[in-house]
Write an enzyme that holds these catalytic residues in place. Structure first.
Site, mmCIF file in Angstrom:
data_model
loop_
_atom_site.group_PDB
_atom_site.id
_atom_site.type_symbol
_atom_site.label_atom_id
_atom_site.label_comp_id
_atom_site.label_asym_id
_atom_site.label_seq_id
_atom_site.Cartn_x
_atom_site.Cartn_y
_atom_site.Cartn_z
ATOM 1 N N GLN A 100 14.377 -14.260 -3.460
ATOM 2 C CA GLN A 100 13.522 -13.102 -3.718
ATOM 3 C C GLN A 100 13.841 -12.028 -2.678
ATOM 4 O OE1 GLN A 100 9.318 -14.174 -4.019
ATOM 5 N NE2 GLN A 100 9.259 -13.524 -6.148
ATOM 6 N N ASP A 158 9.588 -9.050 -12.376
ATOM 7 C CA ASP A 158 10.033 -9.895 -13.476
ATOM 8 C C ASP A 158 10.429 -9.192 -14.775
ATOM 9 O OD1 ASP A 158 9.011 -11.533 -11.507
ATOM 10 O OD2 ASP A 158 7.811 -12.753 -12.849
ATOM 11 N N GLU A 382 -4.068 -8.287 -8.402
ATOM 12 C CA GLU A 382 -2.614 -8.354 -8.224
ATOM 13 C C GLU A 382 -1.974 -6.974 -8.388
ATOM 14 O OE1 GLU A 382 -0.907 -10.976 -11.096
ATOM 15 O OE2 GLU A 382 1.078 -10.964 -10.181
HETATM 16 C C1 DGY Z 1 6.029 -16.188 -12.564
HETATM 17 O O1 DGY Z 1 5.853 -17.382 -12.756
HETATM 18 O O2 DGY Z 1 5.549 -15.291 -13.286
HETATM 19 C C2 DGY Z 1 6.723 -15.757 -11.388
HETATM 20 O O3 DGY Z 1 6.765 -14.381 -11.250
HETATM 21 C C3 DGY Z 1 8.070 -16.361 -11.260
HETATM 22 O O4 DGY Z 1 8.392 -16.169 -9.944
#
Ligand code: DGY
Length: 411
Positions: A100, A158, A382
Protein backbone atom coordinates in the site's frame (compact mmCIF):
# COMPACT_ATOMS: atom_id res chain seq x y z
CA UNK A 1 -9.35 19.30 25.29
CA UNK A 2 -12.74 19.55 23.53
CA UNK A 3 -15.30 16.78 23.33
CA UNK A 4 -14.46 15.82 19.74
CA UNK A 5 -10.83 15.34 20.78
CA UNK A 6 -12.12 13.01 23.48
CA UNK A 7 -14.26 11.08 21.02
CA UNK A 8 -11.34 10.80 18.60
CA UNK A 9 -9.12 9.37 21.34
CA UNK A 10 -11.85 6.97 22.40
CA UNK A 11 -12.15 5.71 18.82
CA UNK A 12 -8.40 5.12 18.60
CA UNK A 13 -8.47 3.35 21.95
CA UNK A 14 -11.48 1.24 20.98
CA UNK A 15 -9.86 0.16 17.70
CA UNK A 16 -6.55 -0.47 19.45
CA UNK A 17 -5.76 -4.20 19.63
CA UNK A 18 -2.72 -3.69 21.85
CA UNK A 19 0.13 -3.38 19.37
CA UNK A 20 -1.84 -2.44 16.26
CA UNK A 21 -5.07 -0.68 15.38
CA UNK A 22 -7.90 -1.85 13.13
CA UNK A 23 -9.50 0.73 10.81
CA UNK A 24 -13.00 -0.04 12.14
CA UNK A 25 -14.64 -3.12 13.57
CA UNK A 26 -16.72 -5.28 11.22
CA UNK A 27 -15.75 -3.79 7.85
CA UNK A 28 -11.96 -3.83 8.38
CA UNK A 29 -11.07 -6.11 11.32
CA UNK A 30 -7.28 -6.44 10.71
CA UNK A 31 -4.22 -4.18 10.51
CA UNK A 32 -4.15 -2.21 7.26
CA UNK A 33 -0.87 -0.65 6.22
CA UNK A 34 -1.55 3.02 5.60
CA UNK A 35 -4.48 3.16 8.01
CA UNK A 36 -2.11 1.96 10.69
CA UNK A 37 0.58 4.51 9.84
CA UNK A 38 -1.96 7.32 10.02
CA UNK A 39 -3.19 5.91 13.33
CA UNK A 40 0.38 6.36 14.59
CA UNK A 41 0.20 10.06 13.71
CA UNK A 42 -2.99 10.35 15.78
CA UNK A 43 -1.59 8.37 18.72
CA UNK A 44 1.49 10.60 18.72
CA UNK A 45 -0.68 13.54 19.82
CA UNK A 46 -1.26 11.90 23.22
CA UNK A 47 0.88 8.74 23.48
CA UNK A 48 4.22 8.77 21.63
CA UNK A 49 5.19 5.32 22.84
CA UNK A 50 1.99 3.83 21.40
CA UNK A 51 2.62 5.63 18.09
CA UNK A 52 6.04 3.95 17.71
CA UNK A 53 4.58 0.57 18.66
CA UNK A 54 2.04 0.89 15.84
CA UNK A 55 4.80 1.46 13.28
CA UNK A 56 6.96 -1.30 14.75
CA UNK A 57 4.13 -3.84 14.58
CA UNK A 58 3.58 -3.00 10.93
CA UNK A 59 7.25 -3.46 10.04
CA UNK A 60 7.46 -6.72 12.00
CA UNK A 61 5.46 -8.21 9.12
CA UNK A 62 7.81 -6.95 6.42
CA UNK A 63 8.63 -9.63 3.85
CA UNK A 64 12.22 -10.69 3.15
CA UNK A 65 11.92 -8.84 -0.16
CA UNK A 66 11.37 -5.58 1.75
CA UNK A 67 7.68 -5.39 0.82
CA UNK A 68 5.38 -4.32 3.65
CA UNK A 69 1.97 -5.94 3.10
CA UNK A 70 -1.28 -4.06 2.91
CA UNK A 71 -3.11 -6.27 5.42
CA UNK A 72 -1.74 -8.21 8.39
CA UNK A 73 -4.14 -10.86 9.67
CA UNK A 74 -3.04 -10.97 13.31
CA UNK A 75 -6.14 -12.74 14.59
CA UNK A 76 -8.88 -14.69 12.89
CA UNK A 77 -11.94 -12.65 11.97
CA UNK A 78 -14.28 -14.65 9.75
CA UNK A 79 -16.37 -11.56 8.89
CA UNK A 80 -13.88 -10.32 6.28
CA UNK A 81 -13.34 -11.40 2.70
CA UNK A 82 -10.75 -12.08 1.28
CA UNK A 83 -9.14 -13.46 4.44
CA UNK A 84 -5.76 -15.10 5.03
CA UNK A 85 -6.61 -18.44 3.37
CA UNK A 86 -7.55 -16.71 0.15
CA UNK A 87 -4.29 -14.74 0.02
CA UNK A 88 -2.28 -17.80 1.08
CA UNK A 89 1.07 -15.98 1.27
CA UNK A 90 2.70 -18.41 3.73
CA UNK A 91 3.71 -15.57 6.09
CA UNK A 92 3.47 -15.64 9.90
CA UNK A 93 1.29 -13.89 10.93
CA UNK A 94 -0.58 -14.26 7.64
CA UNK A 95 -0.59 -11.23 5.37
CA UNK A 96 -1.94 -10.12 2.02
CA UNK A 97 0.40 -10.33 -0.98
CA UNK A 98 0.43 -6.70 -2.12
CA UNK A 99 1.54 -3.43 -0.55
CA UNK A 100 0.00 0.00 0.00
CA UNK A 101 1.23 3.60 -0.43
CA UNK A 102 4.37 4.19 1.69
CA UNK A 103 3.38 6.98 4.05
CA UNK A 104 5.46 5.49 6.89
CA UNK A 105 8.67 7.52 6.51
CA UNK A 106 6.66 10.74 6.33
CA UNK A 107 4.68 9.94 9.46
CA UNK A 108 7.73 8.53 11.29
CA UNK A 109 9.52 11.83 10.64
CA UNK A 110 6.54 13.72 12.09
CA UNK A 111 6.28 11.47 15.15
CA UNK A 112 10.01 11.82 15.76
CA UNK A 113 9.77 15.59 15.44
CA UNK A 114 7.09 15.57 18.17
CA UNK A 115 9.54 14.06 20.68
CA UNK A 116 13.10 13.63 19.49
CA UNK A 117 14.34 11.96 22.64
CA UNK A 118 11.54 9.43 23.01
CA UNK A 119 11.91 8.44 19.36
CA UNK A 120 15.70 8.28 19.10
CA UNK A 121 16.13 4.52 19.45
CA UNK A 122 12.82 3.65 17.84
CA UNK A 123 13.57 5.50 14.61
CA UNK A 124 17.10 4.11 14.45
CA UNK A 125 15.66 0.59 14.53
CA UNK A 126 12.97 1.42 11.99
CA UNK A 127 15.24 3.19 9.52
CA UNK A 128 16.74 0.09 7.81
CA UNK A 129 13.27 -1.42 7.51
CA UNK A 130 11.85 1.70 5.88
CA UNK A 131 14.90 1.83 3.62
CA UNK A 132 14.30 -1.78 2.56
CA UNK A 133 10.65 -1.03 1.80
CA UNK A 134 11.58 1.95 -0.36
CA UNK A 135 14.24 -0.17 -2.10
CA UNK A 136 11.54 -2.74 -2.89
CA UNK A 137 9.30 -0.04 -4.33
CA UNK A 138 12.04 1.45 -6.46
CA UNK A 139 13.53 -1.80 -7.73
CA UNK A 140 10.33 -3.80 -8.15
CA UNK A 141 7.42 -1.44 -8.69
CA UNK A 142 9.24 1.46 -10.44
CA UNK A 143 10.93 -0.49 -13.23
CA UNK A 144 8.76 1.30 -15.81
CA UNK A 145 9.59 4.79 -14.48
CA UNK A 146 6.70 5.99 -12.28
CA UNK A 147 5.42 3.80 -9.45
CA UNK A 148 3.07 1.07 -10.60
CA UNK A 149 0.36 -0.89 -8.87
CA UNK A 150 -0.44 -4.53 -9.52
CA UNK A 151 -3.88 -4.47 -7.91
CA UNK A 152 -6.32 -1.55 -7.38
CA UNK A 153 -6.17 -2.36 -3.66
CA UNK A 154 -2.43 -1.64 -3.72
CA UNK A 155 -3.24 2.01 -4.50
CA UNK A 156 -5.56 2.12 -1.47
CA UNK A 157 -8.00 3.95 -3.78
CA UNK A 158 -9.75 0.73 -4.71
CA UNK A 159 -12.48 1.57 -7.20
CA UNK A 160 -11.29 4.98 -8.35
CA UNK A 161 -12.07 5.52 -12.06
CA UNK A 162 -8.27 5.73 -12.43
CA UNK A 163 -8.34 1.94 -12.63
CA UNK A 164 -11.35 1.41 -14.93
CA UNK A 165 -9.24 1.13 -18.05
CA UNK A 166 -6.88 -1.42 -16.50
CA UNK A 167 -9.81 -3.39 -15.10
CA UNK A 168 -11.25 -3.71 -18.61
CA UNK A 169 -8.40 -6.08 -19.36
CA UNK A 170 -9.12 -8.33 -16.37
CA UNK A 171 -11.39 -11.35 -16.77
CA UNK A 172 -13.37 -11.87 -13.58
CA UNK A 173 -15.67 -14.54 -14.97
CA UNK A 174 -13.68 -17.57 -13.81
CA UNK A 175 -13.08 -16.74 -10.15
CA UNK A 176 -13.77 -19.39 -7.54
CA UNK A 177 -17.13 -18.87 -5.78
CA UNK A 178 -16.89 -16.40 -2.90
CA UNK A 179 -19.08 -14.35 -0.62
CA UNK A 180 -18.44 -10.66 -0.04
CA UNK A 181 -18.64 -9.38 3.53
CA UNK A 182 -18.21 -5.62 3.04
CA UNK A 183 -21.77 -5.09 1.80
CA UNK A 184 -23.10 -6.66 5.01
CA UNK A 185 -21.51 -3.82 6.98
CA UNK A 186 -22.20 -0.78 4.78
CA UNK A 187 -24.63 0.32 2.08
CA UNK A 188 -23.77 -1.56 -1.16
CA UNK A 189 -24.53 1.64 -3.10
CA UNK A 190 -21.43 3.13 -1.49
CA UNK A 191 -19.11 0.20 -2.19
CA UNK A 192 -17.45 -1.19 -5.35
CA UNK A 193 -19.78 -3.10 -7.68
CA UNK A 194 -19.89 -6.91 -8.05
CA UNK A 195 -18.19 -6.92 -11.45
CA UNK A 196 -15.27 -4.98 -9.96
CA UNK A 197 -15.08 -7.36 -7.01
CA UNK A 198 -14.89 -10.40 -9.30
CA UNK A 199 -11.93 -8.75 -11.00
CA UNK A 200 -10.24 -7.87 -7.69
CA UNK A 201 -10.47 -11.55 -6.78
CA UNK A 202 -9.21 -12.63 -10.22
CA UNK A 203 -6.08 -10.44 -9.87
CA UNK A 204 -5.54 -11.80 -6.36
CA UNK A 205 -5.85 -15.39 -7.65
CA UNK A 206 -3.27 -14.60 -10.33
CA UNK A 207 -0.75 -13.41 -7.70
CA UNK A 208 -1.43 -16.43 -5.51
CA UNK A 209 -0.96 -18.78 -8.47
CA UNK A 210 2.44 -17.13 -9.07
CA UNK A 211 3.40 -17.85 -5.44
CA UNK A 212 3.50 -14.04 -4.98
CA UNK A 213 6.66 -13.89 -7.08
CA UNK A 214 7.34 -10.19 -7.78
CA UNK A 215 8.88 -10.67 -11.19
CA UNK A 216 6.14 -12.98 -12.47
CA UNK A 217 3.47 -10.56 -11.26
CA UNK A 218 5.14 -7.50 -12.78
CA UNK A 219 5.61 -9.31 -16.09
CA UNK A 220 2.31 -11.13 -16.46
CA UNK A 221 -0.37 -9.98 -14.03
CA UNK A 222 -3.56 -9.00 -15.90
CA UNK A 223 -3.46 -5.61 -14.16
CA UNK A 224 -0.52 -3.19 -14.18
CA UNK A 225 -0.97 0.57 -14.04
CA UNK A 226 1.16 3.58 -13.21
CA UNK A 227 -0.27 5.53 -10.29
CA UNK A 228 0.36 9.27 -9.84
CA UNK A 229 -0.59 9.09 -6.14
CA UNK A 230 1.78 6.20 -5.43
CA UNK A 231 4.54 8.05 -7.29
CA UNK A 232 3.97 11.30 -5.39
CA UNK A 233 3.67 9.57 -2.01
CA UNK A 234 6.88 7.62 -2.62
CA UNK A 235 8.74 10.75 -3.73
CA UNK A 236 7.64 12.57 -0.61
CA UNK A 237 8.54 9.60 1.59
CA UNK A 238 11.98 9.40 -0.03
CA UNK A 239 12.56 13.03 0.88
CA UNK A 240 11.51 12.41 4.48
CA UNK A 241 13.65 9.27 4.60
CA UNK A 242 16.65 11.33 3.47
CA UNK A 243 16.01 13.80 6.32
CA UNK A 244 15.81 10.91 8.79
CA UNK A 245 18.99 9.36 7.36
CA UNK A 246 20.90 12.64 7.66
CA UNK A 247 19.78 13.13 11.25
CA UNK A 248 20.94 9.58 12.05
CA UNK A 249 24.26 10.07 10.27
CA UNK A 250 23.37 7.45 7.63
CA UNK A 251 24.42 7.52 3.99
CA UNK A 252 21.76 9.08 1.72
CA UNK A 253 23.30 8.34 -1.70
CA UNK A 254 21.06 5.42 -2.55
CA UNK A 255 17.84 7.26 -1.61
CA UNK A 256 18.95 10.34 -3.53
CA UNK A 257 19.50 8.17 -6.61
CA UNK A 258 15.99 6.70 -6.32
CA UNK A 259 14.49 10.16 -5.90
CA UNK A 260 16.32 11.48 -8.94
CA UNK A 261 15.09 8.57 -11.08
CA UNK A 262 11.53 8.86 -9.88
CA UNK A 263 11.48 12.65 -10.30
CA UNK A 264 12.71 12.19 -13.86
CA UNK A 265 9.73 9.87 -14.50
CA UNK A 266 7.08 12.36 -13.29
CA UNK A 267 6.64 14.12 -16.69
CA UNK A 268 5.60 10.76 -18.16
CA UNK A 269 2.52 10.88 -15.89
CA UNK A 270 1.28 13.99 -17.67
CA UNK A 271 -1.70 13.39 -19.96
CA UNK A 272 -1.49 16.34 -22.34
CA UNK A 273 -5.00 15.97 -23.70
CA UNK A 274 -6.55 15.77 -20.23
CA UNK A 275 -4.26 18.51 -18.89
CA UNK A 276 -3.57 16.53 -15.74
CA UNK A 277 -1.34 13.91 -14.18
CA UNK A 278 -3.11 10.67 -14.95
CA UNK A 279 -2.89 6.92 -14.34
CA UNK A 280 -1.95 4.71 -17.29
CA UNK A 281 -2.69 1.11 -18.15
CA UNK A 282 0.71 -0.37 -19.01
CA UNK A 283 -0.74 -3.58 -20.40
CA UNK A 284 -2.47 -1.77 -23.26
CA UNK A 285 -0.73 1.61 -23.24
CA UNK A 286 -3.85 3.65 -22.51
CA UNK A 287 -4.48 6.62 -20.24
CA UNK A 288 -7.17 6.42 -17.56
CA UNK A 289 -8.40 9.88 -18.66
CA UNK A 290 -9.46 10.67 -15.13
CA UNK A 291 -8.68 13.58 -12.83
CA UNK A 292 -8.48 12.20 -9.30
CA UNK A 293 -7.43 13.45 -5.89
CA UNK A 294 -4.40 11.16 -6.22
CA UNK A 295 -3.01 13.46 -8.90
CA UNK A 296 -3.43 16.42 -6.53
CA UNK A 297 -0.65 15.06 -4.34
CA UNK A 298 1.93 16.71 -6.59
CA UNK A 299 2.38 19.51 -4.05
CA UNK A 300 2.97 16.88 -1.38
CA UNK A 301 5.76 15.49 -3.58
CA UNK A 302 7.26 18.99 -3.82
CA UNK A 303 6.32 19.41 -7.50
CA UNK A 304 5.06 22.70 -8.88
CA UNK A 305 2.92 22.60 -12.01
CA UNK A 306 0.59 25.58 -12.58
CA UNK A 307 -1.67 23.65 -14.99
CA UNK A 308 -2.20 21.03 -12.30
CA UNK A 309 -2.79 23.68 -9.62
CA UNK A 310 -5.70 24.98 -11.67
CA UNK A 311 -7.11 21.45 -11.95
CA UNK A 312 -7.24 21.16 -8.17
CA UNK A 313 -9.07 24.44 -7.77
CA UNK A 314 -11.59 23.60 -10.50
CA UNK A 315 -12.44 20.26 -8.89
CA UNK A 316 -12.47 21.67 -5.37
CA UNK A 317 -14.60 24.72 -6.23
CA UNK A 318 -17.20 22.44 -7.80
CA UNK A 319 -18.05 20.92 -4.38
CA UNK A 320 -18.62 22.27 -0.88
CA UNK A 321 -16.48 20.09 1.38
CA UNK A 322 -12.89 19.06 0.78
CA UNK A 323 -11.17 17.59 -2.24
CA UNK A 324 -13.35 15.13 -4.19
CA UNK A 325 -11.66 11.83 -5.08
CA UNK A 326 -12.88 12.14 -8.68
CA UNK A 327 -13.47 15.26 -10.77
CA UNK A 328 -17.08 16.33 -10.07
CA UNK A 329 -17.51 17.35 -13.70
CA UNK A 330 -16.72 13.86 -14.98
CA UNK A 331 -19.50 11.44 -15.98
CA UNK A 332 -18.01 8.84 -13.67
CA UNK A 333 -18.33 11.07 -10.57
CA UNK A 334 -20.49 9.42 -7.87
CA UNK A 335 -20.35 11.51 -4.69
CA UNK A 336 -21.06 8.63 -2.30
CA UNK A 337 -19.47 5.57 -3.93
CA UNK A 338 -16.15 4.84 -2.25
CA UNK A 339 -13.30 6.32 -4.37
CA UNK A 340 -15.50 7.53 -7.24
CA UNK A 341 -16.21 10.96 -5.76
CA UNK A 342 -16.23 11.21 -1.95
CA UNK A 343 -13.82 13.34 0.06
CA UNK A 344 -11.46 11.54 2.42
CA UNK A 345 -10.17 13.40 5.50
CA UNK A 346 -6.72 11.80 5.38
CA UNK A 347 -6.28 12.63 1.66
CA UNK A 348 -7.25 16.20 2.47
CA UNK A 349 -4.58 16.18 5.19
CA UNK A 350 -1.86 14.95 2.82
CA UNK A 351 -2.87 17.45 0.13
CA UNK A 352 -2.86 20.23 2.76
CA UNK A 353 0.67 19.30 3.85
CA UNK A 354 1.70 19.84 0.23
CA UNK A 355 -0.21 23.12 -0.07
CA UNK A 356 1.45 24.41 3.08
CA UNK A 357 4.90 23.39 1.91
CA UNK A 358 4.24 25.29 -1.30
CA UNK A 359 3.44 28.40 0.76
CA UNK A 360 -0.28 28.21 -0.10
CA UNK A 361 -1.32 28.67 3.51
CA UNK A 362 -4.77 30.04 2.84
CA UNK A 363 -5.67 27.05 0.70
CA UNK A 364 -4.23 24.66 3.28
CA UNK A 365 -6.34 26.33 5.96
CA UNK A 366 -9.46 26.25 3.78
CA UNK A 367 -8.99 22.52 3.34
CA UNK A 368 -8.52 22.00 7.06
CA UNK A 369 -11.67 24.01 7.85
CA UNK A 370 -13.78 22.10 5.34
CA UNK A 371 -12.51 18.78 6.69
CA UNK A 372 -13.18 19.96 10.24
CA UNK A 373 -16.76 20.82 9.21
CA UNK A 374 -17.27 17.38 7.68
CA UNK A 375 -16.25 15.66 10.90
CA UNK A 376 -18.09 18.10 13.20
CA UNK A 377 -21.32 17.67 11.25
CA UNK A 378 -21.11 14.01 10.30
CA UNK A 379 -18.90 12.27 12.86
CA UNK A 380 -15.83 10.08 12.48
CA UNK A 381 -16.86 8.30 9.29
CA UNK A 382 -14.59 6.72 6.72
CA UNK A 383 -15.40 9.29 4.01
CA UNK A 384 -17.94 11.97 3.08
CA UNK A 385 -20.08 13.19 0.20
CA UNK A 386 -18.25 16.39 -0.82
CA UNK A 387 -21.42 17.98 -2.21
CA UNK A 388 -23.55 17.86 0.96
CA UNK A 389 -21.27 16.48 3.68
CA UNK A 390 -23.23 13.21 4.14
CA UNK A 391 -21.12 10.72 6.14
CA UNK A 392 -20.41 7.43 4.30
CA UNK A 393 -18.68 4.06 4.72
CA UNK A 394 -17.54 2.73 8.09
CA UNK A 395 -18.21 4.65 11.32
CA UNK A 396 -15.83 5.24 14.26
CA UNK A 397 -13.02 5.16 11.75
CA UNK A 398 -9.45 5.14 12.97
CA UNK A 399 -7.84 7.34 10.36
CA UNK A 400 -10.58 9.95 10.57
CA UNK A 401 -10.07 10.11 14.34
CA UNK A 402 -6.29 10.24 13.90
CA UNK A 403 -6.51 13.00 11.31
CA UNK A 404 -8.80 14.96 13.60
CA UNK A 405 -6.23 14.84 16.39
CA UNK A 406 -3.20 15.48 14.21
CA UNK A 407 -4.60 18.07 11.82
CA UNK A 408 -8.32 18.73 11.17
CA UNK A 409 -9.23 19.58 14.76
CA UNK A 410 -6.17 21.74 15.41
CA UNK A 411 -7.02 25.37 14.75
C1 DGY B 1 -11.31 -3.86 1.04
O1 DGY B 1 -11.48 -4.98 1.50
O2 DGY B 1 -12.23 -3.14 0.59
C2 DGY B 1 -10.01 -3.26 1.10
O3 DGY B 1 -9.99 -1.95 0.63
C3 DGY B 1 -8.96 -4.09 0.47
O4 DGY B 1 -7.80 -3.57 0.97
Amino acid sequence: MNSLDNTAREILERNDKGRYTIPTSGLYPYQWNWDSVLAAWGFATFDIDRAWTELETLFNSQWDSGMVPHIIFHEDSPGYFPGPDIWDTGQTPPTSGISQPPVAATVAAKVWEMDRQAGAERIRALFPKMLAWHRWYHTVRCVHGPATITHPWESGRDNCPDWDIGMEGVDGSGVLPYERCDTRHVDPERRPQKEEYDKYVAILEFGRNCGWNDQAIMENSPFLMTDPAMTFILLRADRDLIDIARALGEDTTEIEGWMADLSAAVPSLWNEELGSYDARDLRRGKWANNISSGAFLHFYAGIRNPAMDKRILDAWDAVTYGIPSTDPKADRFEPQRYWRGPSWPFMNALIAIGLKDAGLNLLAERLRRETEALIRQGGFYEYFDPTNGAPCGGSDFTWTAAIWLAWAGRT
